[in-house]
Design a protein around this motif. Structure first.
Motif, PDB file in Angstrom:
ATOM      1  N   ILE A 145     -10.786   0.412   7.114  1.00  0.00           N
ATOM      2  CA  ILE A 145     -11.740   0.913   6.122  1.00  0.00           C
ATOM      3  C   ILE A 145     -13.082   0.260   6.401  1.00  0.00           C
ATOM      4  O   ILE A 145     -13.236  -0.954   6.241  1.00  0.00           O
TER       5      ILE A 145
ATOM      6  N   GLN B  49       2.194  10.636   2.655  1.00  0.00           N
ATOM      7  CA  GLN B  49       2.458  11.465   3.827  1.00  0.00           C
ATOM      8  C   GLN B  49       3.056  12.761   3.323  1.00  0.00           C
ATOM      9  O   GLN B  49       4.180  12.781   2.836  1.00  0.00           O
TER      10      GLN B  49
ATOM     11  N   TRP C  25       1.894   0.037  11.496  1.00  0.00           N
ATOM     12  CA  TRP C  25       0.966   0.978  10.890  1.00  0.00           C
ATOM     13  C   TRP C  25      -0.313   0.220  10.533  1.00  0.00           C
ATOM     14  O   TRP C  25      -0.243  -0.854   9.929  1.00  0.00           O
TER      15      TRP C  25
ATOM     16  N   TYR D 135      -2.462  -4.032   7.790  1.00  0.00           N
ATOM     17  CA  TYR D 135      -1.441  -3.907   8.835  1.00  0.00           C
ATOM     18  C   TYR D 135      -0.066  -4.062   8.201  1.00  0.00           C
ATOM     19  O   TYR D 135       0.165  -4.980   7.408  1.00  0.00           O
TER      20      TYR D 135
ATOM     21  N   TRP E 226       1.344   4.730   1.028  1.00  0.00           N
ATOM     22  CA  TRP E 226       0.808   5.695   1.988  1.00  0.00           C
ATOM     23  C   TRP E 226       1.346   7.069   1.635  1.00  0.00           C
ATOM     24  O   TRP E 226       2.548   7.262   1.512  1.00  0.00           O
TER      25      TRP E 226
ATOM     26  N   GLU F  25      -7.855   4.155  -2.769  1.00  0.00           N
ATOM     27  CA  GLU F  25      -7.014   3.310  -1.913  1.00  0.00           C
ATOM     28  C   GLU F  25      -6.628   2.112  -2.774  1.00  0.00           C
ATOM     29  O   GLU F  25      -7.486   1.338  -3.178  1.00  0.00           O
TER      30      GLU F  25
ATOM     31  N   TYR G 141       0.867  -1.177   0.000  1.00  0.00           N
ATOM     32  CA  TYR G 141       0.000   0.000   0.000  1.00  0.00           C
ATOM     33  C   TYR G 141       0.906   1.230   0.000  1.00  0.00           C
ATOM     34  O   TYR G 141       1.849   1.298   0.795  1.00  0.00           O
TER      35      TYR G 141
ATOM     36  N   LYS H 130      -4.431   0.530   9.000  1.00  0.00           N
ATOM     37  CA  LYS H 130      -5.458   1.308   8.314  1.00  0.00           C
ATOM     38  C   LYS H 130      -6.762   0.524   8.392  1.00  0.00           C
ATOM     39  O   LYS H 130      -6.795  -0.665   8.090  1.00  0.00           O
TER      40      LYS H 130
END
Length: 125
Positions: free
Chosen positions: A66, A33, A62, A54, A31, A96, A29, A64
């Motif tokens: 949904i 930032q 980290w 995860y 991410w 996403e 994924y 997320k």
């Protein structure tokens, strides 16, 4: 304990009462930032209540979450050789993308469970 086992244990610790993991798959994924993209390798899980990603890239956990009711669109994108695929979710108006998914039946099983649990259709693209 393997990386997959550690990630599954970490996801299990985030589950709410009565929530169960239905399917999971290893993926990446990106991410965002600020203006920087960070590629996170981890585990994507479909549960009875939501999707959980995860990652513990570079020893920094980290997570997320949904919620299904925030997903307006889901697509399964496979490349022409059908060896890899991506799952694209439109979540609260944002794309996403979970990529580099393993090939074949594993993606299909994962997407079938996602469709069933979320009550959405993931059209192949």
């Amino acid at each position: 304990m393997t990386t997959d086992e550690k990630e599954m244990r970490a996801i299990s610790l985030t589950l709410e009462a009565g929530e169960h993991i239905r399917s999971c798959i290893r993926c990446t994924y990106d991410w965002q930032q600020n203006s920087e993209k960070i590629s996170l390798c981890g585990m994507l899980a479909v549960t009875s209540q939501r999707i959980i990603f995860y990652s513990c890239t570079m020893d920094h956990p980290w997570v997320k979450f949904i919620n299904y009711h925030h997903i307006s669109l889901a697509k399964l994108e496979k490349d022409l050789s059908d060896t890899r695929g991506n799952v694209l979710l439109i979540h609260r108006g944002e794309n996403e993308v979970f990529c580099l998914l393993p090939n074949g039946e594993r993606i299909d099983r994962f997407v079938a469970v996602l469709e069933q649990e979320a009550g959405i259709s993931c059209k192949n693209q």
